[in-house]
Enzyme design. Sequence first.
Site, PDB file in Angstrom:
ATOM      1  N   GLY A   1       0.835  -1.199   0.000  1.00  0.00           N
ATOM      2  CA  GLY A   1       0.000   0.000   0.000  1.00  0.00           C
ATOM      3  C   GLY A   1       0.866   1.244   0.000  1.00  0.00           C
ATOM      4  O   GLY A   1       0.576   2.228  -0.703  1.00  0.00           O
TER       5      GLY A   1
ATOM      6  N   ASN B   1      -6.954   5.235   9.634  1.00  0.00           N
ATOM      7  CA  ASN B   1      -6.513   3.983  10.233  1.00  0.00           C
ATOM      8  C   ASN B   1      -6.401   4.029  11.754  1.00  0.00           C
ATOM      9  O   ASN B   1      -6.268   2.996  12.389  1.00  0.00           O
ATOM     10  CB  ASN B   1      -5.180   3.546   9.631  1.00  0.00           C
ATOM     11  CG  ASN B   1      -4.154   4.654   9.625  1.00  0.00           C
ATOM     12  OD1 ASN B   1      -4.349   5.693   8.995  1.00  0.00           O
ATOM     13  ND2 ASN B   1      -3.063   4.469  10.336  1.00  0.00           N
TER      14      ASN B   1
ATOM     15  N   HIS C   1      -2.925  -6.984   2.662  1.00  0.00           N
ATOM     16  CA  HIS C   1      -2.837  -7.534   4.039  1.00  0.00           C
ATOM     17  C   HIS C   1      -3.780  -6.861   5.024  1.00  0.00           C
ATOM     18  O   HIS C   1      -3.902  -7.302   6.166  1.00  0.00           O
ATOM     19  CB  HIS C   1      -1.395  -7.523   4.550  1.00  0.00           C
ATOM     20  CG  HIS C   1      -0.882  -6.201   5.027  1.00  0.00           C
ATOM     21  ND1 HIS C   1      -0.856  -5.876   6.375  1.00  0.00           N
ATOM     22  CD2 HIS C   1      -0.358  -5.145   4.380  1.00  0.00           C
ATOM     23  CE1 HIS C   1      -0.324  -4.661   6.515  1.00  0.00           C
ATOM     24  NE2 HIS C   1      -0.014  -4.198   5.315  1.00  0.00           N
TER      25      HIS C   1
ATOM     26  N   CYS D   1       2.173   3.626  17.778  1.00  0.00           N
ATOM     27  CA  CYS D   1       1.890   2.797  16.609  1.00  0.00           C
ATOM     28  C   CYS D   1       3.014   2.815  15.592  1.00  0.00           C
ATOM     29  O   CYS D   1       3.162   1.899  14.816  1.00  0.00           O
ATOM     30  CB  CYS D   1       0.575   3.187  15.965  1.00  0.00           C
ATOM     31  SG  CYS D   1       0.652   4.648  14.969  1.00  0.00           S
TER      32      CYS D   1
HETATM   33  C1  LIG Z   1      -1.502   0.000   6.334  1.00  0.00           C
HETATM   34  C2  LIG Z   1      -1.803   1.273   5.631  1.00  0.00           C
HETATM   35  C3  LIG Z   1      -1.001   1.726   4.581  1.00  0.00           C
HETATM   36  C4  LIG Z   1       0.245   1.014   4.156  1.00  0.00           C
HETATM   37  O1  LIG Z   1       0.001  -0.212   3.546  1.00  0.00           O
HETATM   38  P1  LIG Z   1       1.206  -1.278   3.489  1.00  0.00           P
HETATM   39  O2  LIG Z   1       0.725  -2.305   2.545  1.00  0.00           O
HETATM   40  O3  LIG Z   1       1.370  -1.794   4.894  1.00  0.00           O
HETATM   41  O4  LIG Z   1       2.407  -0.537   3.004  1.00  0.00           O
HETATM   42  C5  LIG Z   1      -1.340   2.892   3.951  1.00  0.00           C
HETATM   43  N1  LIG Z   1      -2.428   3.585   4.322  1.00  0.00           N
HETATM   44  C6  LIG Z   1      -3.232   3.180   5.312  1.00  0.00           C
HETATM   45  C7  LIG Z   1      -4.437   3.989   5.658  1.00  0.00           C
HETATM   46  C8  LIG Z   1      -2.947   2.025   6.013  1.00  0.00           C
HETATM   47  O5  LIG Z   1      -3.730   1.636   7.018  1.00  0.00           O
END
Ligand SMILES: *Cc1c(COP(=O)(O)O)cnc(C)c1O
Length: 388
Positions: free
Chosen positions: A73, A153, A203, A328
């Site tokens: 992500g 998040n 994930h 976090c």
């Molecule tokens: C976890 C997360 C990401 C990053 O994703 P990864 O696949 O862990 O790099 C980006 N934005 C938000 C809102 C997230 O919760």
Amino acid sequence: MDKRRIYLDNSATTATAVEVRDAMLPYFHEAMGNPNSLHSWGRESRKAVDEARESVASLIGASAGDIIFTGSGSAADNLAVKGAAWSARGGKKHVITSAVEHHAVLRTVQWLGKNGFDVTILPVDEYGAVSPEALEGAIRPDTILASVMYANNEVGTINPIAKLGGICKTKGILFHTDAVQAAGHIPLDVRELPVDMLTMSAHKMYGPKGIGALYLRKGVKLTPVLHGGGQEFGLASGTENVPGIVGFGAAARLAEKLFAAGEAERLTKLREKLLDGIVERIPDSFVTGHRTERLPFLASVCVRRIEGEGMVLRLDFVGVGVSSGSACTSGSLDPSHVLLAMGLDHATSHGSVRLSLGRETSEDDIDYVLGKFPPIVETLRKMSPYKG
Ligand SMILES: *Cc1c(COP(=O)(O)O)cnc(C)c1O
């Protein structure tokens, strides 16, 4: 001894679903071809990648050709933000984001700000939401892009994305949304949403770690961040993570099935029971984030005069996995940038706890947590250096 193990940190990561893992397994060994190879091994992998692209696209109402698989992500966020900024022409150099973004967006935009671009970081309201008026007021003639997350998040607040995107469309600027917490959990449809780019991560939706995707509306030009073999339409070079991509596709299909079965409604009920139960039973605690414009699975609270870490460790001791906004990122003790942007003071924001429910969470689990959490707070408060 209580041997219960209740994982309530699904916003950090989810377990790869068994169906997803099983779909991935053949692509590690038997079907190990490089999808860029011409022989049958390669063609078999290419077919699997194409099918997964269809499934991920279908989850958000997109066409397969609009989905770019990335290494995470975070990689998709970097590609969206840097890629759009670097491909801007005509002297445009202004980028807008919000103060509560995941660091994959926020730090990327801040980095652009130190490297020739102008940056505006929008404030948020007490719930962590961006106001359409604030966005509209920030757009300039030289604005390239606005990036505002779909759902936060840490506190679960859902932004008014349709309105925000609509403003960008009217003003003729690009709009990106980080939908990592939303995708696979609430219905998203890019045929109705005015977004040019949207980030997902497997994930966070019961797929494997290390595979993300960027939805890119047709006609939007990006400059790649990674150069090399030209995979993923030239935008994410590197041999495709075939098992990961296959797992992402399987996770997307499973998510669609569970929407239909009412999983979001089930989780919303459990979340409300948990939030009500906590604020009823723990004096001087309150819900953070919006109460209704909120991710179904995410409960977040602040407990005054307590350190989040203490609650996390003691809940872990009784088998409950949660996280604290204050710790976090990389074990740092900085208070959450999200809670500070929402107007909480440093001391209060240190007492934040996020409980993110999942497919395996039952009502019995919620009752267990509601039994264990209040006495933990009571004990910690007796030890606390804070004066109440
Ligand atoms: C976890 C997360 C990401 C990053 O994703 P990864 O696949 O862990 O790099 C980006 N934005 C938000 C809102 C997230 O919760």
